[in-house]
Design a protein around this motif. Structure first.
Motif, PDB file in Angstrom:
ATOM      1  N   SER A   1       0.956  -1.200  -0.208  1.00  0.00           N
ATOM      2  CA  SER A   1       0.009   0.336   0.183  1.00  0.00           C
ATOM      3  C   SER A   1       1.030   1.134   0.077  1.00  0.00           C
TER       4      SER A   1
ATOM      5  N   ASP B   1      -0.948  -3.511   7.855  1.00  0.00           N
ATOM      6  CA  ASP B   1       0.630  -3.989   7.431  1.00  0.00           C
ATOM      7  C   ASP B   1       1.462  -2.896   8.438  1.00  0.00           C
ATOM      8  N   THR B   2       1.895  -1.990   6.696  1.00  0.00           N
ATOM      9  CA  THR B   2       3.293  -1.079   7.047  1.00  0.00           C
ATOM     10  C   THR B   2       2.022  -0.283   8.230  1.00  0.00           C
ATOM     11  N   GLY B   3       1.030   0.306   8.088  1.00  0.00           N
ATOM     12  CA  GLY B   3       0.299   1.079   8.888  1.00  0.00           C
ATOM     13  C   GLY B   3      -0.361   2.045   8.717  1.00  0.00           C
TER      14      GLY B   3
ATOM     15  N   THR C   1      -2.654   2.809   6.014  1.00  0.00           N
ATOM     16  CA  THR C   1      -3.808   2.979   5.368  1.00  0.00           C
ATOM     17  C   THR C   1      -4.668   2.593   6.721  1.00  0.00           C
TER      18      THR C   1
ATOM     19  N   LYS D   1       1.828  -7.041  11.393  1.00  0.00           N
ATOM     20  CA  LYS D   1       2.611  -7.672  11.231  1.00  0.00           C
ATOM     21  C   LYS D   1       3.557  -5.831  11.437  1.00  0.00           C
TER      22      LYS D   1
ATOM     23  N   VAL E   1       0.383 -13.662   3.935  1.00  0.00           N
ATOM     24  CA  VAL E   1      -0.457 -14.410   4.442  1.00  0.00           C
ATOM     25  C   VAL E   1      -2.041 -14.436   3.983  1.00  0.00           C
TER      26      VAL E   1
END
Ligand code: IMP
Length: 188
Positions: free
Chosen positions: A78, A105-107, A109, A133, A155
Motif C-alpha cells: 500500500s 501491515d505498514t500501518g 492505510t 505485522k 498471508v
C-alpha cells in the motif's frame, strides 16, 4: 484442484481464530458497556472476521462497511494515500467507532483512515484487527484490539486474499512460492 494444495504453512488455525475472536468480543463488550459502538468493517478482507467477531460481542453494536483502495499500490503493497471506494451510510459524529480490519501491515492505510474519520467528529476511534505485522510498520498506529501478530510474510485466508483468491480458507496461512510464480507467468 483443492485450494489447500497451495498452502505452504498454516500460521493461525481455525480453532485459534475462534478462541481469540471470542476473547476479543468479550473484551469489546466489557470496554463499551453502556455505549453503542459502530463497527466499521473494511471491505473486503475484514468481512469474515467481522461476521465472527460481531457475534462474539455481548452488547448492542451497529455495523457499517467501508471500501478503501490504496492509490498507486499493488495488490501486495500500500501507499498511504487512500481512496474511499465505498463510504459508510452511518453518521459517525458522536459515535464510538471500532474499525474492523483484516491486517495492519505498514500501518499507512489505518493511519490515513483514522485521520479521516477523526475529521467527522466521532466520540472515539479504535482499531480492531485480526492480524498485525509489527516488523513491517512504517507509521505509528495504536491498535487497541489485535488478534495475532504474524511474521513478515504475505498471508492469505480467513478473508485475506492473493489476487482476490483464498479469502474463503478457514485459517490464515502462507502460500507456496510456486503459486506466485505461476500467477506471474499467467499474467505475462
Ligand atoms: P498497510 O497500509 O500496509 O497497513 O496495508 C493494509 C492492507 O494491505 C490490508 O488491509 C490488506 O488489504 C493488505 N495486506 C497487507 N499485508 C497483507 C498480507 O499479508 N496478505 C493480504 N493482504 C495484505
Amino acid at each position: 484442484m483443492d485450494m489447500k494444495d497451495d498452502i505452504l504453512e498454516v500460521l493461525v488455525s481455525t480453532d485459534e481464530i475462534q478462541k481469540r475472536t471470542a476473547e476479543l468480543g468479550q473484551q469489546i463488550g466489557h470496554d463499551y458497556q453502556g455505549r453503542n459502538p459502530l463497527m466499521i468493517c473494511i471491505l473486503r478482507g475484514a468481512v469474515v472476521f467481522l461476521s465472527d467477531l460481531m457475534r462474539a460481542v455481548p452488547i448492542h453494536v451497529t455495523v457499517d462497511f467501508m471500501g478503501i483502495s490504496s492509490y498507486g499500490g499493488t495488490n501486495m503493497d500500500s501507499t498511504g494515500v487512500i481512496k474511499i471506494t465505498r463510504d459508510v451510510d452511518t453518521n459517525v459524529a458522536h459515535r464510538d467507532v471500532i474499525i474492523v480490519e483484516d491486517i495492519v501491515d505498514t500501518g499507512l492505510t489505518m493511519r490515513a483512515l483514522v485521520d479521516l474519520l477523526n475529521t467527522r467528529a466521532p466520540r472515539s476511534v479504535e482499531i480492531c484487527t485480526l492480524l498485525s505485522k509489527p516488523q513491517r510498520r512504517k507509521v505509528d498506529v495504536e491498535i487497541k484490539y489485535c488478534g495475532f501478530e504474524v511474521p513478515n510474510k504475505f498471508v492469505i485466508g480467513y478473508g485475506l486474499d492473493y489476487d482476490e483468491n483464498y479469502r474463503n480458507l478457514p485459517f490464515v496461512g502462507v502460500l507456496k512460492p510456486e503459486v506466485y510464480e505461476k500467477r506471474k507467468e499467467e499474467k505475462g
